[in-house]
Design an enzyme around this catalytic site. Structure first.
Site, short mmCIF file in Angstrom:
data_model
loop_
_atom_site.label_atom_id
_atom_site.label_comp_id
_atom_site.label_asym_id
_atom_site.label_seq_id
_atom_site.Cartn_x
_atom_site.Cartn_y
_atom_site.Cartn_z
N LEU A 143 0.97 -1.28 0.09
CA LEU A 143 0.02 0.02 0.15
C LEU A 143 0.97 1.27 0.02
O LEU A 143 2.10 1.07 0.27
CB LEU A 143 -0.92 -0.10 1.40
CG LEU A 143 -2.01 -1.50 1.00
CD1 LEU A 143 -2.47 -1.34 2.55
CD2 LEU A 143 -2.89 -1.03 0.13
N PRO A 144 0.32 2.60 -0.48
CA PRO A 144 0.96 3.66 -0.74
C PRO A 144 1.57 4.32 0.54
O PRO A 144 2.79 4.70 0.69
CB PRO A 144 0.12 4.48 -1.46
CG PRO A 144 -1.01 3.79 -1.71
CD PRO A 144 -0.88 2.60 -0.98
N THR B 278 6.03 0.87 2.20
CA THR B 278 7.05 1.80 2.95
C THR B 278 6.31 2.82 3.93
O THR B 278 5.65 3.58 3.35
CB THR B 278 7.77 2.16 1.79
OG1 THR B 278 8.46 1.22 1.22
CG2 THR B 278 8.98 3.19 2.71
N LYS C 179 14.73 0.49 4.91
CA LYS C 179 14.13 1.20 3.55
C LYS C 179 14.29 2.54 3.31
O LYS C 179 14.33 3.07 2.26
CB LYS C 179 12.84 0.46 3.43
CG LYS C 179 12.12 0.92 2.21
CD LYS C 179 12.41 0.53 0.84
CE LYS C 179 11.90 1.29 -0.45
NZ LYS C 179 10.63 0.89 -0.51
N LYS D 55 7.30 11.21 -0.30
CA LYS D 55 6.74 10.61 1.01
C LYS D 55 7.86 9.87 1.83
O LYS D 55 7.89 10.18 3.03
CB LYS D 55 5.54 9.75 0.63
CG LYS D 55 4.64 9.08 1.79
CD LYS D 55 5.31 7.26 2.25
CE LYS D 55 5.11 6.64 0.89
NZ LYS D 55 5.71 5.11 1.19
#
Length: 341
Positions: free
Chosen positions: A107-108, A137, A212, A287
């Site tokens: 998911l975003p 992430t 990450k 983001k």
């Protein structure tokens, strides 16, 4: 740290799913978790939620490997494509969880993950002993919160963000950075190996997210650097392909140059040669750089280049580049120059 659900702008369609009683969950929790740690996820009943640019390829690779993939995405076209590739459609995240032994989410952002897992989402119907792998992430603190809530339901949550882009997702060559209990890593790896070539256990829950955001901060910085260099070299009279070949065999070599060059025409099958369509969106890179800056503030770590890259990508979003691949930094620099003439 708990996220307030009403702040999330992402809304999932939901159906009511009957869930086992708390007494039943308590009775089977210990046995289920023990069985999970010593047995492999079967070739049936693997759920996948989030069938976008990355998730669509990842889910397809699981289908190709023989898994029965139960899929969901809020975008009907994405779900229809997965079904045409052999997946089975589910009506909601709760429906996916009720039918799966292992659930993978891609998911975003943090609010999307919270919305997908809580309330009447995954955790409302998850089976005791299920393995939950979140490849999104997100904020490391959100990963810890989801792991805590999953444990209360008798399930195991592990963060497993990925690197490798859409090309890596399609080719099943992704790198997975996994955070979670060591005793469950082998089980997670048996599934993740079908979608990638490097699966690394980074430590406890949220360690994967930590790795990450460090990786993506480096990626954001290097992509802007490569964009600047390719632009400068051509203004000095160098051929773009010649310059790229020199950089790729010299000390300036990096992934942004030898695998994902931002200059159109230098490489085939990369976003820069497709009008920057597809790939990893500028808005998502922005983001991720924001997550890195939040972490830097919390840990009091100086990150001047990371901060500069974050501001540059924010500026790109403000100028309409958010939907383009993040390598459009090259296009942004050229257009910014032209606007000043």
């Amino acid at each position: 740290m708990r996220y307030i659900l009403q702040n999330a702008k992402f809304h999932l369609h939901r159906i009511q799913i009957a869930t086992p009683s708390s007494k039943c969950l308590t009775k089977h929790r210990t046995l289920s978790l023990r069985n999970l740690s010593c047995s492999r996820v079967s070739n049936k009943d693997v759920g996948f939620i989030g069938l976008g640019v990355m998730g669509s390829h990842m889910a397809q690779n699981l289908v190709n490997a023989g898994h029965n993939v139960i899929a969901y995405d809020i975008v009907k076209e994405n779900l229809d494509k997965a079904v045409s590739g052999g997946a089975v459609a589910a009506a909601s995240p709760a429906a996916v969880a009720s039918q799966s032994e292992c659930v993978i989410t891609m998911l975003p952002s943090s609010p999307h993950v919270v919305e997908c897992y809580t309330k009447d989402g995954i955790l409302s119907s998850v089976k005791a002993g299920s393995l939950l792998l979140d490849c999104s992430t997100i904020d490391p603190l959100v990963s810890k919160e989801m792991a805590e809530q999953a444990s209360a339901k008798g399930a195991v949550y592990m963060d497993a963000p990925v690197s490798g882009g859409s090309m890596g997702a399609k080719a099943a060559t992704l790198t997975f950075m996994v955070g979670g209990p060591a005793e469950h890593f082998a089980e997670a790896k048996s599934v993740l190996d079908l979608m990638g070539k490097n699966v690394v256990h980074c430590g406890a829950v949220s360690a994967g997210q930590a790795a990450k955001i460090c990786n993506n901060m480096m990626l954001g910085i290097s992509m802007f650097g490569m964009s600047e260099v390719m632009n400068l070299g051509q203004r000095l009279g160098l051929d773009a392909k010649l310059l790229a070949s020199i950089l790729n065999t010299s000390s300036g070599r990096c992934w942004a140059g030898d695998t994902y060059n931002p200059c159109p025409g230098v490489m085939e099958n990369v976003p820069s040669s497709n009008n920057y369509a597809g790939g990893f969106g500028t808005a998502l890179m922005t983001k991720d750089l924001g997550l890195a800056q939040d972490a830097a503030t919390t840990t009091k770590s100086p990150t001047p280049l990371g901060s500069a890259a974050h501001q540059l990508y924010r500026l790109m979003c403000n100028k309409g580049y958010g939907h383009l691949d993040f390598s459009s930094a090259y296009k942004f620099l050229q257009e910014d120059e032209n606007s000043e003439k």
